[in-house]
Design a protein around this motif. Structure first.
Motif, short mmCIF file in Angstrom:
data_model
loop_
_atom_site.label_atom_id
_atom_site.label_comp_id
_atom_site.label_asym_id
_atom_site.label_seq_id
_atom_site.Cartn_x
_atom_site.Cartn_y
_atom_site.Cartn_z
N UNK A 35 -13.09 29.43 -9.24
CA UNK A 35 -13.65 28.59 -8.18
C UNK A 35 -15.13 28.32 -8.41
N UNK A 36 -15.86 29.36 -8.85
CA UNK A 36 -17.29 29.18 -9.12
C UNK A 36 -17.51 28.21 -10.28
N UNK A 37 -16.73 28.35 -11.33
CA UNK A 37 -16.87 27.47 -12.49
C UNK A 37 -16.54 26.02 -12.14
N UNK A 38 -15.54 25.83 -11.29
CA UNK A 38 -15.08 24.48 -11.00
C UNK A 38 -16.08 23.67 -10.19
N UNK A 39 -17.04 24.33 -9.54
CA UNK A 39 -18.06 23.60 -8.79
C UNK A 39 -18.86 22.67 -9.71
N UNK A 40 -19.03 23.07 -10.96
CA UNK A 40 -19.79 22.27 -11.92
C UNK A 40 -18.87 21.63 -12.97
N UNK A 41 -17.92 22.41 -13.47
CA UNK A 41 -17.10 21.97 -14.59
C UNK A 41 -15.80 21.29 -14.19
N UNK A 42 -15.36 21.46 -12.96
CA UNK A 42 -14.05 20.96 -12.58
C UNK A 42 -12.97 21.70 -13.36
N UNK A 43 -12.02 20.95 -13.90
CA UNK A 43 -10.91 21.56 -14.64
C UNK A 43 -11.28 21.84 -16.10
N UNK A 44 -12.55 21.66 -16.45
CA UNK A 44 -12.96 21.84 -17.85
C UNK A 44 -13.36 23.28 -18.17
N UNK A 45 -13.24 24.20 -17.22
CA UNK A 45 -13.66 25.58 -17.45
C UNK A 45 -12.63 26.55 -16.89
N UNK A 46 -12.60 27.76 -17.47
CA UNK A 46 -11.66 28.80 -17.05
C UNK A 46 -12.26 30.17 -17.32
N UNK A 47 -12.01 31.09 -16.41
CA UNK A 47 -12.39 32.48 -16.64
C UNK A 47 -11.15 33.27 -17.03
N UNK A 48 -11.36 34.32 -17.81
CA UNK A 48 -10.30 35.25 -18.19
C UNK A 48 -10.83 36.65 -17.93
N UNK A 49 -10.21 37.36 -16.98
CA UNK A 49 -10.58 38.74 -16.68
C UNK A 49 -9.56 39.63 -17.39
N UNK A 50 -10.01 40.33 -18.43
CA UNK A 50 -9.11 41.08 -19.29
C UNK A 50 -8.87 42.47 -18.70
N UNK A 51 -7.61 42.78 -18.43
CA UNK A 51 -7.27 44.08 -17.84
C UNK A 51 -6.50 44.92 -18.85
N UNK A 52 -6.95 46.14 -19.16
CA UNK A 52 -8.17 46.72 -18.63
C UNK A 52 -9.43 46.29 -19.37
N UNK A 53 -9.29 45.99 -20.69
CA UNK A 53 -10.45 45.62 -21.51
C UNK A 53 -9.98 44.95 -22.78
N UNK A 54 -10.91 44.30 -23.48
CA UNK A 54 -10.56 43.47 -24.64
C UNK A 54 -9.87 44.27 -25.75
N UNK A 55 -10.08 45.57 -25.80
CA UNK A 55 -9.44 46.39 -26.83
C UNK A 55 -7.91 46.26 -26.81
N UNK A 56 -7.34 45.88 -25.68
CA UNK A 56 -5.89 45.75 -25.58
C UNK A 56 -5.38 44.66 -26.53
N UNK A 57 -6.23 43.67 -26.86
CA UNK A 57 -5.83 42.58 -27.75
C UNK A 57 -5.67 43.05 -29.19
#
Length: 202
Positions: free
Chosen positions: A90-112
């Motif tokens: 929602x915060x990103x879309x105020x400026x970027x609209x549909x051009x931005x996305x957040x990814x919250x990695x659970x629990x952390x990036x090491x899982x990748x």
């Protein structure tokens, strides 16, 4: 205008993403022009000011991603990773609209990093007779149904200690250049890949 700017929480995340974005065919997308920047405030900084930081780039990049670990972001006790991701979107879309996305990695990036044993063995120069996962199981590490360690960061640290090598950012890139990106079972990586495919289909 470049295709993509990515704000990440640290260099480990930066190098992991570099390895993945350097393989556009494996992601199913076209080749991109991209820039990745670590936030000085790490996970908590991305959570509190990441959208404002990226707002300055809305005229220079066609799309933006914002990545952080749920573990260590400061909100683990207040909400789920998905509800936090929705708020950040929602915060990103105020400026970027549909051009931005957040990814919250659970629990952390090491899982990748926890793909097939063969890719891990090659990237980490594993020399023991038993597989990395069996070696970890014999040392008390637990795994989920998909074969991912429940403590992915600690598991990687244990493997690196056994190999007498530091858990450096370069290891993250070396692994993501080898593991299967199309068959990764982690839900956060699947969301990332789906978003990239939606923006940058061949």
């Amino acid at each position: 205008m470049q295709d993509l700017v990515v704000l990440v929480a640290d260099k480990n995340m930066q190098f992991a993403l570099q390895g993945a974005l350097g393989r556009p065919q494996s992601l199913g997308i076209r080749p991109l022009t991209w820039e990745i920047r670590p936030h000085m405030g790490r996970d908590g900084g991305v959570r509190t000011s990441g959208a404002d930081v990226l707002a300055c780039d809305a005229g220079r990049f066609s799309h933006a991603l914002m990545l952080l670990d749920f573990h260590g972001c400061g909100h683990e006790e207040r909400e789920t990773s998905l509800t936090l991701e929705e708020k950040l979107d929602d915060q990103l879309q105020l400026v970027w609209g549909a051009r931005a996305k957040s990814i919250v990695i659970a629990p952390e990036v090491d899982i990748w990093l926890w793909g097939t044993d063969s890719a891990l063995h090659e990237a980490l120069h594993w020399s023991a007779e038993e597989s990395i996962r069996d070696w970890l199981r014999h040392r008390g590490f637990k795994f989920d149904a998909a074969g991912k360690p429940l403590q992915p960061k600690e598991a990687m640290e244990a493997v690196c200690r056994a190999q007498k090598r530091p858990r450096s950012s370069a290891i993250y890139e070396r692994i993501t250049r080898r593991v299967s990106l199309q068959h990764c079972t982690d839900q956060t990586f699947q969301r990332l890949r789906a978003q990239l495919l939606g923006w940058f289909a061949p």
